[in-house]
Motif scaffolding. Structure first.
Motif, PDB file in Angstrom:
ATOM      1  N   ILE A 179      37.940  36.714  -1.040  1.00 44.76           N
ATOM      2  CA  ILE A 179      36.589  36.303  -1.435  1.00 44.76           C
ATOM      3  C   ILE A 179      36.644  35.029  -2.269  1.00 44.76           C
ATOM      4  O   ILE A 179      35.807  34.124  -2.108  1.00 44.76           O
ATOM      5  CB  ILE A 179      35.885  37.427  -2.226  1.00 44.76           C
ATOM      6  CG1 ILE A 179      35.605  38.624  -1.317  1.00 44.76           C
ATOM      7  CG2 ILE A 179      34.581  36.926  -2.839  1.00 44.76           C
ATOM      8  CD1 ILE A 179      34.679  38.313  -0.159  1.00 44.76           C
ATOM      9  N   ILE A 211      37.104  32.133   0.042  1.00 44.18           N
ATOM     10  CA  ILE A 211      35.856  31.848   0.760  1.00 44.18           C
ATOM     11  C   ILE A 211      34.816  31.257  -0.189  1.00 44.18           C
ATOM     12  O   ILE A 211      34.032  30.377   0.179  1.00 44.18           O
ATOM     13  CB  ILE A 211      35.311  33.142   1.415  1.00 44.18           C
ATOM     14  CG1 ILE A 211      36.258  33.621   2.517  1.00 44.18           C
ATOM     15  CG2 ILE A 211      33.901  32.922   1.970  1.00 44.18           C
ATOM     16  CD1 ILE A 211      35.862  34.961   3.113  1.00 44.18           C
ATOM     17  N   LEU A 212      34.828  31.736  -1.423  1.00 40.46           N
ATOM     18  CA  LEU A 212      33.800  31.381  -2.401  1.00 40.46           C
ATOM     19  C   LEU A 212      33.851  29.912  -2.785  1.00 40.46           C
ATOM     20  O   LEU A 212      32.804  29.271  -2.958  1.00 40.46           O
ATOM     21  CB  LEU A 212      33.975  32.253  -3.649  1.00 40.46           C
ATOM     22  CG  LEU A 212      32.796  32.410  -4.600  1.00 40.46           C
ATOM     23  CD1 LEU A 212      31.597  32.963  -3.864  1.00 40.46           C
ATOM     24  CD2 LEU A 212      33.175  33.340  -5.739  1.00 40.46           C
ATOM     25  N   GLN A 266      32.217  27.611  -0.165  1.00 36.92           N
ATOM     26  CA  GLN A 266      30.790  27.934  -0.087  1.00 36.92           C
ATOM     27  C   GLN A 266      30.060  27.457  -1.338  1.00 36.92           C
ATOM     28  O   GLN A 266      28.935  26.962  -1.262  1.00 36.92           O
ATOM     29  CB  GLN A 266      30.587  29.433   0.105  1.00 36.92           C
ATOM     30  CG  GLN A 266      30.810  29.893   1.535  1.00 36.92           C
ATOM     31  CD  GLN A 266      30.261  31.288   1.785  1.00 36.92           C
ATOM     32  OE1 GLN A 266      29.843  31.978   0.876  1.00 36.92           O
ATOM     33  NE2 GLN A 266      30.274  31.692   3.040  1.00 36.92           N
ATOM     34  N   SER A 295      29.389  41.892  -3.481  1.00 33.37           N
ATOM     35  CA  SER A 295      29.872  40.597  -3.949  1.00 33.37           C
ATOM     36  C   SER A 295      28.679  39.799  -4.461  1.00 33.37           C
ATOM     37  O   SER A 295      27.785  39.432  -3.698  1.00 33.37           O
ATOM     38  CB  SER A 295      30.563  39.837  -2.813  1.00 33.37           C
ATOM     39  OG  SER A 295      30.968  38.560  -3.235  1.00 33.37           O
ATOM     40  N   LYS A 344      29.648  37.943   2.289  1.00 39.91           N
ATOM     41  CA  LYS A 344      30.816  38.140   1.419  1.00 39.91           C
ATOM     42  C   LYS A 344      31.020  39.626   1.103  1.00 39.91           C
ATOM     43  O   LYS A 344      32.163  40.075   0.941  1.00 39.91           O
ATOM     44  CB  LYS A 344      30.654  37.324   0.136  1.00 39.91           C
ATOM     45  CG  LYS A 344      30.749  35.822   0.349  1.00 39.91           C
ATOM     46  CD  LYS A 344      30.904  35.072  -0.948  1.00 39.91           C
ATOM     47  CE  LYS A 344      29.621  35.012  -1.723  1.00 39.91           C
ATOM     48  NZ  LYS A 344      28.610  34.146  -1.096  1.00 39.91           N
ATOM     49  N   LYS A 364      34.338  41.690   1.838  1.00 42.54           N
ATOM     50  CA  LYS A 364      34.956  42.419   0.730  1.00 42.54           C
ATOM     51  C   LYS A 364      35.320  43.839   1.143  1.00 42.54           C
ATOM     52  O   LYS A 364      36.414  44.338   0.856  1.00 42.54           O
ATOM     53  CB  LYS A 364      33.973  42.433  -0.450  1.00 42.54           C
ATOM     54  CG  LYS A 364      34.617  42.651  -1.811  1.00 42.54           C
ATOM     55  CD  LYS A 364      33.585  42.408  -2.905  1.00 42.54           C
ATOM     56  CE  LYS A 364      34.220  42.542  -4.274  1.00 42.54           C
ATOM     57  NZ  LYS A 364      33.245  42.281  -5.348  1.00 42.54           N
ATOM     58  N   SER A 410      38.455  37.297  -7.867  1.00 42.90           N
ATOM     59  CA  SER A 410      37.724  36.166  -7.277  1.00 42.90           C
ATOM     60  C   SER A 410      37.352  35.150  -8.342  1.00 42.90           C
ATOM     61  O   SER A 410      37.454  33.934  -8.126  1.00 42.90           O
ATOM     62  CB  SER A 410      36.459  36.670  -6.568  1.00 42.90           C
ATOM     63  OG  SER A 410      36.769  37.573  -5.531  1.00 42.90           O
ATOM     64  N   SER A 432      27.371  29.376   8.463  1.00 43.37           N
ATOM     65  CA  SER A 432      27.155  30.620   7.716  1.00 43.37           C
ATOM     66  C   SER A 432      25.799  31.248   8.024  1.00 43.37           C
ATOM     67  O   SER A 432      25.553  32.410   7.680  1.00 43.37           O
ATOM     68  CB  SER A 432      27.267  30.357   6.215  1.00 43.37           C
ATOM     69  OG  SER A 432      26.155  29.624   5.735  1.00 43.37           O
TER      70      SER A 432
END
Length: 688
Positions: free
Chosen positions: A64, A67-68, A71, A107, A398, A402, A416, A446
């Motif tokens: 995460i 990915i976070l 994003q 998340s 997310k 997760k 994260s 997305s």
């Protein structure tokens, strides 16, 4: 004979005072429970099973976090803010929800719809303050300090704070608006939690939320097109932003930057292909492919060494400072400007968080506390607003990642946050050369899940036409007018649909299922037998002021008898008869003998002597409903037709009693009210 229980009358005043005394009392045990409830982490963290949970939490937290980061940088475009603020938001939201949240898997962090709503308010206020919304100015050079924001926009805004004038540039004013908006939204959510107003979320149906998400996704997609093709157009504001933006895009399409177009095409192909492969083989993959991170790293290296900004004028992210800025209290004078905008933001943020929390809790067999979730998401907005962050919410994509990567508790959220912290402290400047078109590609890809809702329209229409209409109206209003107006339109329209459905509900005459004591709709089922001299009428909705006329019209139409018209016709006939008799004429108005008068007074169309009203679908009666039933009781009685009620629930019976339907002493109640249709029919047959 069934007898009602006698309920003890509750003294509401005493109950309220007792609750108040209990709430105001303070004991060590109660104080401990309050702290434990307010910070659920104190309950579950001491029981944390390290050997069983740690691996899944670490893996999901790392995935995460990876990915976070891209994003967060990408969604800063939606919010109209610098990428550093998105990273702050992601960091603080994960930490606070770890302490206060009751869901193990949700998340919480930046969410595209929330970022869009924040960005629209920021853009509007920047425009009103006289700033240029063009964000394609040359990036800030030097040490990347946030104090140099005046270089990117020459307009300054004099902000009066506690009697002091402070000059504030575009970026400073933008984050000031965002933090004020976030703080007010968080306060709303905390107040809703204190007053237990979580029921507000019930008015956001699945169709409204899906339509809102899809309409907002179209707005997000439209806002990113200019970055995809590298054209410089003003950021549209106000109602109809989607249409205005597309008009500006087509007017300036000839100015498209070829470098950005090629980069966007390559990135979209790579991202979509990776997502499709990931969806197809997700049962074989232990964790999702970090495609966004790979694309960002490669694109940044290509942009840096290829000097795409200098050679091809490709727009890049610019300097992202490292470390944390000193905390700052949100501007209270700005809060009044955004107080109205914060309300829909607070509701949407809470609804998405609670709905996702309930989904995860149901799937993994545990419970959440919706009221505590409201406090958690409220403080995820209030506290970070002091640290230059903007509004947050739970994010579906997310959350699904997760759960699929082995998450067990919110310890994964801390992991994260540590990944984001690493970027904040050391890695942020490395993204200086990252093209904005790459970030736009990440945002657009997305949105696949929300945009795929269009494929579900035929199936949705097949299941429920009204829900489909609500979805279409909400989606169109959110996209074509504005997201806030679209949400309001969706809520109001869905309520109107419910009202219309109760105003014109289904009404039917029932027939008997042969050989049984059960009755069903004669138009829907075959081989039903009618009961001689008895009509059984069913009305499938509450009977209240809005559908009273429809109830009477349906009853008169299906029974083929309007008692008022029939009574008027009889009076007219009797008057003519008296006139003929006075003249000495022994024939009636129709030329028949006086001995045939009786036949004329009883019309042939009246083929029943008893009307049974099936009240099983009538959930409540208001004063108008009670008066309507009293009216038909009197009107049919004038025609020598009995009216019997069947299958009334206790609330309806109480309303009828209070309205005097059964008389003063309820003496005729047993001859007017029956607990089943069959009992009423048998009574009618016996009366004959």
């Amino acid at each position: 004979v069934m007898e009602r229980k006698t309920h003890v009358k509750i003294n509401r005043k005493e109950v309220m005072l007792a609750k108040l005394r209990k709430s105001c009392s303070c004991t060590p045990k109660k104080l401990k429970n309050f702290v434990m409830d307010f910070l659920p982490v104190l309950r579950w963290l001491p029981k944390y099973q390290c050997k069983e949970y740690i691996w899944g939490d670490v893996m999901s937290g790392l995935v995460i976090g990876i990915i976070l980061v891209p994003q967060a940088i990408a969604y800063s475009l939606l919010a109209g803010l610098k990428p550093i603020y998105s990273l702050y938001t992601s960091f603080f939201a994960n930490i606070i929800y770890f302490l206060m949240g009751t869901s193990r898997h949700v998340s919480v962090g930046i969410f595209s719809l929330i970022s869009l709503m924040v960005g629209q308010v920021v853009d509007r206020e920047l425009l009103l303050a006289g700033f240029d919304l063009n964000d394609d100015a040359p990036p800030v050079l030097g040490d990347g300090s946030l104090q140099n924001d005046s270089l990117s926009n020459t307009t300054a805004f004099n902000l009066t704070l506690a009697g002091m004038n402070a000059e504030c540039g575009k970026e400073c004013y933008a984050i000031g608006i965002a933090t004020a908006l976030t703080f007010v939204a968080g306060v709303y959510q905390v107040l809703m939690g204190i007053f237990r107003l979580g029921f507000v979320s019930m008015y956001l149906s699945e169709s409204v939320l899906d339509g809102f998400a899809t309409g907002a996704s179209l707005t997000i997609l439209t806002a990113q097109v200019k970055y995809l093709i590298g054209i410089k157009i003003p950021r549209s504001q106000g109602h109809g932003m989607l249409v205005i933006t597309w008009i500006n895009i087509f007017r300036n399409i000839s100015q498209a930057n070829l470098c950005d177009v090629i980069t966007s095409a390559i990135c979209i192909v790579v991202l979509v292909t990776a997502k499709e492969l990931g969806d197809r083989y997700k049962h074989k993959l232990k964790f999702p492919l970090p495609t966004e991170l790979v694309v960002i790293v490669v694109a940044t290296l290509v942009s840096h060494y290829g000097k795409l900004n200098e050679v091809y004028a490709s727009s890049v992210s610019g300097a992202i400072p490292t470390g944390f800025i000193a905390p700052k209290v949100p501007h209270f004078n700005l809060m009044f400007r955004v107080a109205v905008d914060a309300l829909p933001l607070a509701i949407v943020s809470f609804v998405f968080t609670v709905s996702l929390s309930e989904m995860c809790a149901k799937k993994y067999a545990y419970t959440i506390r919706a009221n505590q979730e409201m406090f958690a998401v409220g403080f995820c907005n209030i506290i970070p607003s002091f640290f230059h962050s903007f509004a947050t919410s739970a994010a579906l994509a997310k959350t699904l990642v997760k759960t699929s990567t082995g998450c067990q508790t919110q310890v994964s959220g801390v992991i994260s946050a540590m990944v984001v912290l690493l970027v904040l402290l050391f890695l942020a400047p490395l993204f200086y050369s990252l093209q904005k078109c790459v970030l736009a590609c990440i945002i657009i890809v997305s949105l696949r899940g929300a945009l795929r809702k269009f494929r579900d329209v035929p199936a949705r229409y097949h299941v429920n036409k009204v829900d489909t209409l609500v979805w279409v109206v909400t989606m169109a209003a959110s996209a074509l007018i504005s997201t806030e107006i679209g949400l309001l339109v969706g809520i109001v329209f869905s309520m109107l649909c419910i009202v219309v459905q109760t105003q014109r509900p289904r009404a039917a005459l029932l027939g008997q299922i042969q050989g049984t004591g059960f009755y069903e709709d004669s138009l829907e089922y075959e081989n039903l037998s009618s009961v001689p001299k008895v009509k059984i009428f069913r009305f499938e909705a509450p009977l209240y002021y809005a559908n009273r006329n429809y109830f009477l019209k349906s009853l008169y139409r299906l029974t083929n008898l309007d008692p008022n018209l029939e009574a008027a016709r009889r009076k007219k006939y009797e008057k003519k008869e008296k006139q003929h008799l006075k003249k000495g004429d022994h024939t009636t108005a129709n030329g028949l003998g006086t001995g045939e008068n009786t036949l004329q007074l009883v019309p042939k169309q009246i083929d029943f002597q008893t009307l049974v009203v099936d009240c099983s679908s009538i959930s409540f009666l208001d004063t108008t409903g009670v008066n309507t039933l009293k009216e038909i009781l009197k009107d049919y009685k004038d025609l020598n037709i009995s009216v019997l009620l069947a299958c009334c629930n206790p609330a309806v019976i109480d309303s009828l009693k209070r309205g005097g339907y059964f008389g003063k002493d309820f003496g005729n109640m047993q001859e007017m009210l029956f607990y089943s249709i069959h009992n009423a029919v048998q009574f009618a047959k016996d009366q004959k």
